[in-house]
Design a protein around this motif. Structure first.
Motif, PDB file in Angstrom:
ATOM      1  N   TYR A   1     -48.844 -18.158  12.386  1.00 58.46           N
ATOM      2  CA  TYR A   1     -48.472 -16.833  12.883  1.00 58.46           C
ATOM      3  C   TYR A   1     -47.024 -16.823  13.386  1.00 58.46           C
ATOM      4  N   VAL A   2     -46.649 -17.828  14.200  1.00 54.59           N
ATOM      5  CA  VAL A   2     -45.284 -17.877  14.763  1.00 54.59           C
ATOM      6  C   VAL A   2     -44.265 -18.048  13.637  1.00 54.59           C
ATOM      7  N   ARG A   3     -44.649 -18.804  12.614  1.00 53.70           N
ATOM      8  CA  ARG A   3     -43.745 -18.996  11.470  1.00 53.70           C
ATOM      9  C   ARG A   3     -43.553 -17.675  10.706  1.00 53.70           C
ATOM     10  N   ARG A   4     -44.649 -16.964  10.477  1.00 58.64           N
ATOM     11  CA  ARG A   4     -44.588 -15.720   9.693  1.00 58.64           C
ATOM     12  C   ARG A   4     -43.925 -14.587  10.481  1.00 58.64           C
ATOM     13  N   LYS A   5     -44.271 -14.473  11.750  1.00 53.94           N
ATOM     14  CA  LYS A   5     -43.825 -13.333  12.553  1.00 53.94           C
ATOM     15  C   LYS A   5     -42.432 -13.534  13.153  1.00 53.94           C
ATOM     16  N   HIS A   6     -42.137 -14.776  13.570  1.00 50.68           N
ATOM     17  CA  HIS A   6     -40.875 -15.017  14.285  1.00 50.68           C
ATOM     18  C   HIS A   6     -39.912 -15.938  13.526  1.00 50.68           C
ATOM     19  N   ASN A   7     -40.336 -16.395  12.340  1.00 52.35           N
ATOM     20  CA  ASN A   7     -39.486 -17.257  11.511  1.00 52.35           C
ATOM     21  C   ASN A   7     -39.076 -18.545  12.242  1.00 52.35           C
ATOM     22  N   ILE A   8     -40.005 -19.067  13.038  1.00 57.22           N
ATOM     23  CA  ILE A   8     -39.759 -20.297  13.806  1.00 57.22           C
ATOM     24  C   ILE A   8     -40.880 -21.287  13.506  1.00 57.22           C
ATOM     25  N   LEU A   9     -40.510 -22.540  13.341  1.00 58.01           N
ATOM     26  CA  LEU A   9     -41.501 -23.594  13.117  1.00 58.01           C
ATOM     27  C   LEU A   9     -41.743 -24.311  14.438  1.00 58.01           C
ATOM     28  N   ILE A  10     -43.009 -24.281  14.899  1.00 55.50           N
ATOM     29  CA  ILE A  10     -43.364 -25.003  16.126  1.00 55.50           C
ATOM     30  C   ILE A  10     -44.349 -26.119  15.783  1.00 55.50           C
ATOM     31  N   GLY A  11     -44.453 -27.111  16.654  1.00 57.26           N
ATOM     32  CA  GLY A  11     -45.373 -28.235  16.432  1.00 57.26           C
ATOM     33  C   GLY A  11     -46.771 -27.886  16.898  1.00 57.26           C
TER      34      GLY A  11
ATOM     35  N   GLY B   1     -38.773 -23.862  19.157  1.00 54.69           N
ATOM     36  CA  GLY B   1     -39.032 -24.426  17.842  1.00 54.69           C
ATOM     37  C   GLY B   1     -37.754 -24.443  17.017  1.00 54.69           C
ATOM     38  N   ARG B   2     -37.922 -24.659  15.729  1.00 59.42           N
ATOM     39  CA  ARG B   2     -36.763 -24.704  14.838  1.00 59.42           C
ATOM     40  C   ARG B   2     -36.692 -23.427  14.013  1.00 59.42           C
ATOM     41  N   CYS B   3     -35.546 -22.773  14.067  1.00 55.32           N
ATOM     42  CA  CYS B   3     -35.343 -21.549  13.279  1.00 55.32           C
ATOM     43  C   CYS B   3     -35.309 -21.922  11.805  1.00 55.32           C
ATOM     44  N   LEU B   4     -36.142 -21.251  11.001  1.00 57.41           N
ATOM     45  CA  LEU B   4     -36.231 -21.589   9.574  1.00 57.41           C
ATOM     46  C   LEU B   4     -35.025 -21.071   8.784  1.00 57.41           C
ATOM     47  N   THR B   5     -34.240 -20.170   9.380  1.00 58.90           N
ATOM     48  CA  THR B   5     -33.049 -19.639   8.699  1.00 58.90           C
ATOM     49  C   THR B   5     -31.839 -20.545   8.915  1.00 58.90           C
TER      50      THR B   5
ATOM     51  N   ARG C   1     -48.589 -29.457  19.024  1.00 59.30           N
ATOM     52  CA  ARG C   1     -48.763 -29.603  20.473  1.00 59.30           C
ATOM     53  C   ARG C   1     -48.303 -28.342  21.198  1.00 59.30           C
ATOM     54  N   THR C   2     -47.219 -27.730  20.709  1.00 61.81           N
ATOM     55  CA  THR C   2     -46.742 -26.468  21.289  1.00 61.81           C
ATOM     56  C   THR C   2     -47.783 -25.374  21.056  1.00 61.81           C
ATOM     57  N   ALA C   3     -48.357 -25.357  19.860  1.00 60.09           N
ATOM     58  CA  ALA C   3     -49.397 -24.361  19.536  1.00 60.09           C
ATOM     59  C   ALA C   3     -50.604 -24.536  20.454  1.00 60.09           C
ATOM     60  N   GLU C   4     -50.961 -25.787  20.731  1.00 58.46           N
ATOM     61  CA  GLU C   4     -52.104 -26.062  21.611  1.00 58.46           C
ATOM     62  C   GLU C   4     -51.814 -25.573  23.034  1.00 58.46           C
ATOM     63  N   GLU C   5     -50.556 -25.754  23.488  1.00 60.76           N
ATOM     64  CA  GLU C   5     -50.171 -25.265  24.831  1.00 60.76           C
ATOM     65  C   GLU C   5     -50.294 -23.744  24.903  1.00 60.76           C
ATOM     66  N   LEU C   6     -49.906 -23.064  23.812  1.00 62.74           N
ATOM     67  CA  LEU C   6     -50.055 -21.607  23.751  1.00 62.74           C
ATOM     68  C   LEU C   6     -51.529 -21.215  23.806  1.00 62.74           C
ATOM     69  N   LYS C   7     -52.358 -21.942  23.052  1.00 63.45           N
ATOM     70  CA  LYS C   7     -53.799 -21.662  22.982  1.00 63.45           C
ATOM     71  C   LYS C   7     -54.428 -21.794  24.370  1.00 63.45           C
ATOM     72  N   ILE C   8     -54.103 -22.890  25.057  1.00 57.64           N
ATOM     73  CA  ILE C   8     -54.675 -23.142  26.386  1.00 57.64           C
ATOM     74  C   ILE C   8     -54.111 -22.162  27.415  1.00 57.64           C
ATOM     75  N   GLY C   9     -52.799 -21.860  27.288  1.00 56.77           N
ATOM     76  CA  GLY C   9     -52.129 -21.041  28.298  1.00 56.77           C
ATOM     77  C   GLY C   9     -52.444 -19.556  28.241  1.00 56.77           C
ATOM     78  N   ILE C  10     -52.242 -18.929  27.091  1.00 56.06           N
ATOM     79  CA  ILE C  10     -52.349 -17.452  27.061  1.00 56.06           C
ATOM     80  C   ILE C  10     -53.212 -16.887  25.928  1.00 56.06           C
ATOM     81  N   ALA C  11     -53.722 -17.746  25.027  1.00 57.27           N
ATOM     82  CA  ALA C  11     -54.507 -17.228  23.890  1.00 57.27           C
ATOM     83  C   ALA C  11     -55.756 -16.505  24.391  1.00 57.27           C
ATOM     84  N   CYS C  12     -56.140 -15.458  23.680  1.00 60.39           N
ATOM     85  CA  CYS C  12     -57.352 -14.723  24.033  1.00 60.39           C
ATOM     86  C   CYS C  12     -57.923 -14.051  22.785  1.00 60.39           C
ATOM     87  N   LEU C  13     -59.225 -13.764  22.836  1.00 58.35           N
ATOM     88  CA  LEU C  13     -59.882 -13.097  21.713  1.00 58.35           C
ATOM     89  C   LEU C  13     -60.272 -11.663  22.042  1.00 58.35           C
TER      90      LEU C  13
END
Length: 341
Positions: free
Chosen positions: A188-198, A225-229, A200-212
């Motif tokens: 999602y972060v790659r598609r929406k923000h054009n940034i590549l994250i690892g 993360g790293r800008c893909l451009t 572990r960063t995704a897991e921190e997001l999941k634990i921190g603020i993710a919700c259903l």
């Protein structure tokens, strides 16, 4: 003079391993990761020490997960890892410990044999297998005669099982679990923000603020993360509202599995489930709103157990009291399922 057996229970997870020692409780909580020298094949570090090396290792050192989807994918490394972990909780003794190990309900005969051999090679005298859903039910304090639906969302697998009379009546195990949520966030972060994250960063997001389901207060977290451009480091702010969309697909897969198990459940037990409700365990169950989503989708009261991460380990620890009544070695869970079918 009476000699007491040293009994140990191991919750063998894809992401984490928990070791319960009878009379002492959970003695070890370690990530199921091994750091290996690629050229010599020698194991260098285990658990948290190996996890720190993830993504930071020189070319000759690789950090691997020897357990995949709740079963052994790298036999030699699993045996070495278990040997190291057992040595940390057992002092020298003439008597090798008896070990109870949790396995997924979907385990095959070959996978059962691999687990038993690896644990014996690691230093066990006898090995007993228990389905993780049964251990979770025991950890949640479910009375044995009652029928309950147990959803255990681990790192590599999600186990959905109807447990009654201390056994699994109907179950389904899928590879959509905690790791799948992390991968969905990365995509999602790659598609929406054009940034590549690892991951572990995704897991921190999941634990921190993710919700259903939407939170009362919108959570915002900054990720780097790293800008893909440009290929340069870049930071962006992600909101919890975005993550509802990001993790909807793996959540939908789990809901479909729950429906599949309910459809195959005997009618008598469905009445039990409606009365007793659904219990959720495992790290994935802690995603905000997951229990509300399951309850809304099934119409059955759903609760998350108190200690969702360690529930199966505590349950298998409780079961150590009944080891003398259990059968050690092969249980042939796959064959039992075929006979029932």
């Amino acid at each position: 003079m009476m000699i007491f057996e040293r009994d140990i229970a191991i919750d063998l997870g894809t992401t984490n391993i928990r070791v319960f020692v009878r009379g002492k409780g959970i003695m070890l909580r370690e990530p199921s990761i091994v750091a290996v020298d690629k050229y010599t094949g020698r194991m260098l570090k285990v658990g948290q020490d190996a996890q720190k090396m993830l993504g930071r290792t020189p070319a000759n050192i690789v950090a691997i997960h020897p357990i995949s989807a709740g079963v052994i994918s790298d036999y030699d490394m699993t045996a070495l890892m278990l040997k190291e972990l057992l040595s940390r909780v057992t002092s020298f003794s003439l008597f090798k410990p008896r070990v109870l190990v949790t396995v997924p309900s979907s385990v095959t005969g070959v996978e059962e044999r691999n687990v038993i051999d690896a644990v014996i090679e690691a230093g066990a005298r006898k090995v007993y297998l228990v389905e993780s859903a049964v251990a979770t039910a025991a950890g949640a304090g479910i009375p044995k005669p009652d029928g309950h639906l147990v959803i255990d969302i681990g790192g590599g697998t999600t186990e959905v099982a109807v447990v009654s009379l201390g056994g699994v009546v109907e179950s389904e195990s899928i590879k959509t679990a905690g790791d799948a949520f992390d991968e969905a966030i990365v995509r999602y972060v790659r598609r929406k923000h054009n940034i590549l994250i690892g991951k572990r960063t995704a897991e921190e997001l999941k634990i921190g603020i993710a919700c259903l389901v939407p939170r009362a207060e919108v959570g915002i977290q900054e990720v780097k993360g790293r800008c893909l451009t440009t290929g340069l480091p870049k930071s962006v702010k992600i909101s919890s509202v975005e993550l509802v969309e990001a993790i909807a697909e793996p959540a939908r897969d789990i809901l479909e599995t729950i429906h599949m198990v309910l459809e195959r459940t005997p009618p008598e037990l469905v009445a039990d489930l409606a009365q007793n409700g659904i219990i959720m365990a495992g790290g994935g169950s802690l995603i905000y709103g997951f229990d509300q989503l399951v309850e809304k989708d099934t119409g059955i009261r759903t609760t998350v157990v108190d200690d969702a991460l360690s529930c199966a380990a505590f349950g298998s620890g409780k079961m150590l009291m009944n080891l003398n009544d259990m059968q050690d070695g092969m249980v042939n869970l796959a064959r039992k399922r075929q006979m029932k079918a």
